[in-house]
Design a protein around this motif. Structure first.
Motif, short mmCIF file in Angstrom:
data_model
loop_
_atom_site.label_atom_id
_atom_site.label_comp_id
_atom_site.label_asym_id
_atom_site.label_seq_id
_atom_site.Cartn_x
_atom_site.Cartn_y
_atom_site.Cartn_z
N GLU A 24 0.84 -1.20 0.00
CA GLU A 24 0.00 0.00 0.00
C GLU A 24 0.88 1.26 0.00
O GLU A 24 1.82 1.36 0.78
CB GLU A 24 -0.90 0.02 1.23
CG GLU A 24 -2.01 -1.01 1.18
CD GLU A 24 -2.93 -0.91 2.40
OE1 GLU A 24 -2.82 0.07 3.17
OE2 GLU A 24 -3.75 -1.83 2.57
N VAL A 25 0.55 2.18 -0.88
CA VAL A 25 1.24 3.47 -0.91
C VAL A 25 0.25 4.52 -0.40
O VAL A 25 -0.89 4.58 -0.89
CB VAL A 25 1.70 3.84 -2.33
CG1 VAL A 25 2.43 5.17 -2.33
CG2 VAL A 25 2.59 2.74 -2.90
N TRP A 26 0.69 5.30 0.57
CA TRP A 26 -0.18 6.30 1.17
C TRP A 26 0.39 7.70 1.01
O TRP A 26 1.60 7.88 0.91
CB TRP A 26 -0.38 5.99 2.67
CG TRP A 26 -1.37 4.89 2.86
CD1 TRP A 26 -1.14 3.55 2.69
CD2 TRP A 26 -2.75 5.02 3.21
NE1 TRP A 26 -2.30 2.86 2.91
CE2 TRP A 26 -3.29 3.72 3.25
CE3 TRP A 26 -3.56 6.11 3.52
CZ2 TRP A 26 -4.63 3.49 3.56
CZ3 TRP A 26 -4.89 5.88 3.84
CH2 TRP A 26 -5.42 4.59 3.85
N GLN A 27 -0.52 8.62 1.03
CA GLN A 27 -0.15 10.03 0.94
C GLN A 27 -0.69 10.75 2.18
O GLN A 27 -1.86 10.57 2.54
CB GLN A 27 -0.80 10.63 -0.31
CG GLN A 27 -0.67 12.12 -0.46
CD GLN A 27 -1.75 12.70 -1.39
OE1 GLN A 27 -2.61 13.47 -0.98
NE2 GLN A 27 -1.69 12.32 -2.66
N TYR A 28 0.18 11.53 2.82
CA TYR A 28 -0.26 12.32 3.97
C TYR A 28 -0.08 13.79 3.64
O TYR A 28 1.05 14.23 3.39
CB TYR A 28 0.54 11.96 5.22
CG TYR A 28 0.45 10.49 5.60
CD1 TYR A 28 -0.68 10.00 6.25
CD2 TYR A 28 1.47 9.60 5.29
CE1 TYR A 28 -0.78 8.65 6.58
CE2 TYR A 28 1.38 8.25 5.61
CZ TYR A 28 0.25 7.79 6.26
OH TYR A 28 0.15 6.46 6.58
N LEU A 29 -1.16 14.51 3.62
CA LEU A 29 -1.09 15.95 3.34
C LEU A 29 -1.55 16.71 4.57
O LEU A 29 -2.65 16.48 5.08
CB LEU A 29 -1.99 16.32 2.16
CG LEU A 29 -2.13 17.82 1.88
CD1 LEU A 29 -0.79 18.43 1.48
CD2 LEU A 29 -3.16 18.07 0.78
N VAL A 30 -0.68 17.56 5.08
CA VAL A 30 -1.05 18.36 6.25
C VAL A 30 -0.82 19.83 5.93
O VAL A 30 0.11 20.18 5.20
CB VAL A 30 -0.26 17.95 7.51
CG1 VAL A 30 -0.48 16.49 7.83
CG2 VAL A 30 1.21 18.24 7.38
N THR A 31 -1.68 20.66 6.43
CA THR A 31 -1.61 22.09 6.16
C THR A 31 -1.81 22.86 7.46
O THR A 31 -2.68 22.50 8.26
CB THR A 31 -2.73 22.50 5.18
OG1 THR A 31 -2.62 21.72 4.00
CG2 THR A 31 -2.63 23.98 4.82
N VAL A 32 -1.02 23.88 7.65
CA VAL A 32 -1.28 24.78 8.78
C VAL A 32 -1.45 26.20 8.23
O VAL A 32 -0.65 26.66 7.41
CB VAL A 32 -0.16 24.76 9.84
CG1 VAL A 32 -0.17 23.44 10.60
CG2 VAL A 32 1.20 25.01 9.24
#
Lengths: 171, 293
Positions: free
Chosen positions: B164-172
Motif C-alpha cells: 500500500e502506498v499512502w499520501q499524507y497531506l497536512v496544512t497549517v
C-alpha cells in the motif's frame, strides 16, 4: 464596460458552450451544467488579472470547472439540490441499449472522481499528465481511476442491457 | 468497452443530446460583477472587524494555557466532526474500487493512517512554531472546513506484494508572530510512503508537488541534497522543497502567502510575503517526524 469586462465577455462567448458540454458529461443534466459553468466563470472573473498573465487560460478555466464540480459533490450541495432521483432531462427508460444515451445514464452512476478522469481523458482528450495536473493528483491515480471508471462503466452497461432486453422480449 | 469506444460514445452522446440555447455573456458578466462586489464588501467588513478580533484573540491567549490544541481537520474523528462525504462512492455499491481497511474512498478518516497524518500535522505545527502562529480556526471560503488539518489518502498498491502506498497531506494556516494582522498564509507537508512512483532526482521530484512546475535548484542542507523551487508556475504555492529518502519515502514541504487556493484579487487576507524564508523552509523537509510509513 471595462477592458476586463469586455475581454471576459468575449472569452465567455467563445468558450461557454464547450465548457457546458464538459459540465454536462460531468454532472448529467443541462441545468446543473449551466450552474457549474456560471460558477466557474465567476471564479475566473475574480482571478482574471492574474490568470490572463498566463497563456493557459483554457486550462485554468477547465480546471476551475472540474474542481467546482468535485468540490460541490464533497460539500453535499448536489444531494441537497437533487429533490428527485432522476433529473428532468434524464433519458427515458424505454431507450434501447443500442442507443448511446444509455452510456450517458451509466456515466452518471460512475463515482464523481472516476467520472471526472473519464471525461477529461476521453472527452477533452487530455493526456494523463494534464489530467493529473487538473485534478491535482498523481499520474498513477489518473491511470488507476481511468481503469476503474471504465470497468465500472462496463459493469453498469452490462447490468442495464440485460433487463432492457428482457423487457423487449416480453412486450 | 475500451477507451476508443468510450471516446466515440461520448461524442455520440453529445450529438444526440439536445443542447439548450447558448448562454448569455451579459448575464454571466452581471453575476461575476456581483460576486466581485460581494468579495470587496466582505473584505472591507473583515478589515473593520479585525481590531475586535485581535482584542478577542488576545484575551483568549491570555487566559488559555499555551501549547495544547485539539486535532482539527478532515482526518480528525469525533462525534461532532462528521467526515466529508464523497456521495456517490458511498451510495453506489456497484463500484469495484477496493479501498483498504473498509474505507469508502481514498481518505482514511480514523484509525492508524489518520493518526499518522495527525502526527505529521503536530510535527509541522511544532516546526513552524518559532516564527509563526498557527491559526486553528481559519476556514476555506464558503465552507466550514478548516485550513489547518490533515488528510491520509490511499494512493495505490505497488509491486508484486501489492504494497500500500499512502499520501499524507497536512496544512497549517499561519500568521506572523511579529505582525499578527499581516495576513494569513499556509505551510504544507506532503509525504508519500515507499512504493510511490516519484523520481529519485530531487530536481525532477520537487516541481511535481501539485504539478506546480518551476525552476528547481539543489541545496545542501544538513549534509543532504534537497530540491528547491523558489518560483513555482502554479500560483497556489510560493515555494516548494522536496526530498526523497533511500527507502523511497518522498517528503515535500511547501508554503503559500495565501490562506487558501482561491484565485482572486490580491487583497484577500494574504501575507505580503511567504511565511518563511527558503533557509527556514528547506531544513523542514528533513524533519524525521515527516518520514512515516
Amino acid at each position: 464596460m471595462t477592458d476586463r469586462d469586455t475581454a471576459f465577455a468575449d472569452y465567455f462567448a467563445a468558450r461557454a458552450d464547450a465548457m457546458r458540454r464538459t459540465a454536462y458529461l460531468l454532472c448529467g443534466d443541462w441545468h446543473r451544467a449551466e450552474d457549474l459553468v456560471q460558477v466557474a466563470f465567476t471564479k475566473l472573473y475574480l482571478a482574471w488579472r492574474r490568470v490572463t498573465r498566463h497563456d493557459a487560460l483554457d486550462a485554468y478555466a477547465r480546471q476551475t470547472l472540474v474542481r467546482t464540480f468535485l468540490s460541490e459533490r464533497r460539500l453535499g450541495w448536489f444531494r441537497k439540490e437533487s429533490v428527485t432521483g432522476d433529473p428532468a432531462d434524464t433519458p427515458i427508460s424505454t431507450v434501447g441499449p443500442e442507443d448511446r444515451m444509455v452510456l450517458h445514464a451509466a456515466l452518471k452512476q460512475v463515482p464523481p472522481g472516476q467520472r471526472a478522469v473519464l471525461v477529461l481523458r476521453y472527452w477533452e482528450d487530455m493526456s494523463v499528465e494534464e489530467t493529473a495536473k487538473t485534478l491535482k493528483c498523481s499520474t498513477g491515480t489518473v491511470k488507476s481511476q481511468a481503469a476503474r471508471g471504465l470497468q465500472t462503466l462496463r459493469d453498469l452497461l452490462t447490468d442495464q442491457m440485460t433487463p432492457t432486453f428482457d423487457r423487449k422480449r416480453t412486450s | 468497452m475500451n477507451e476508443q469506444e468510450l471516446r466515440d460514445g461520448l461524442r455520440q452522446v453529445m450529438a444526440v443530446s439536445s443542447q439548450p440555447p447558448t448562454m448569455n455573456p451579459n448575464t454571466a458578466l452581471d453575476a461575476a460583477r456581483r460576486a466581485h462586489k460581494r468579495r470587496r464588501a466582505t473584505w472591507a467588513g473583515a478589515g473593520a472587524g479585525a481590531a475586535v478580533v485581535a482584542l478577542a484573540a488576545g484575551t483568549v491567549f491570555a487566559l488559555a494555557p499555551s501549547g495544547d490544541s485539539l486535532p482539527i481537520g478532515p482526518a480528525a474523528s469525533g462525534p461532532g466532526l462528521a467526515p466529508p462525504s464523497t456521495g456517490a462512492a458511498e451510495a453506489d455499491g456497484s463500484t469495484k474500487t477496493s479501498w483498504p481497511n473498509g474505507q469508502v474512498d481514498r481518505t482514511a478518516r480514523n484509525g492508524a493512517r489518520a493518526d499518522t497524518a495527525d502526527a505529521v500535522l503536530a510535527a509541522l505545527k511544532a516546526a513552524v512554531a518559532p516564527t509563526l502562529a498557527v491559526d486553528e480556526k481559519r476556514t476555506y471560503p464558503n465552507s466550514d472546513a478548516k485550513v489547518t488539518g490533515s488528510q491520509a489518502s490511499f494512493e495505490d498498491r505497488a509491486g508484486p506484494d501489492k504494497q500500500e502506498v499512502w499520501q499524507y497531506l497536512v496544512t497549517v494556516a499561519v500568521t506572523s508572530k511579529s505582525a499578527p494582522a499581516g495576513g494569513t498564509g499556509r505551510v504544507m507537508a506532503l509525504v508519500y510512503t515507499p512504493g510511490n512512483t516519484y523520481p529519485a532526482d530531487v530536481c525532477q521530484l520537487t516541481p511535481k508537488f501539485w504539478g506546480a512546475g518551476g525552476q528547481c535548484e539543489t541545496k545542501v542542507v544538513q549534509g543532504k541534497t534537497v530540491g528547491v523551487v523558489a518560483k513555482p508556475e502554479d500560483s497556489r504555492v510560493n515555494t516548494v522543497v522536496g526530498y526523497r529518502y533511500d527507502d523511497g519515502t518522498v517528503v515535500f514541504v511547501a508554503q503559500s502567502k495565501d490562506p487558501d487556493n482561491e484565485e482572486g484579487s490580491p487583497a484577500k487576507g494574504s501575507m505580503a510575503t511567504p511565511p518563511l524564508t527558503i533557509d527556514q523552509l528547506a531544513p523542514m523537509v528533513l524533519n524525521p517526524a515527516f518520514k512515516v510509513t
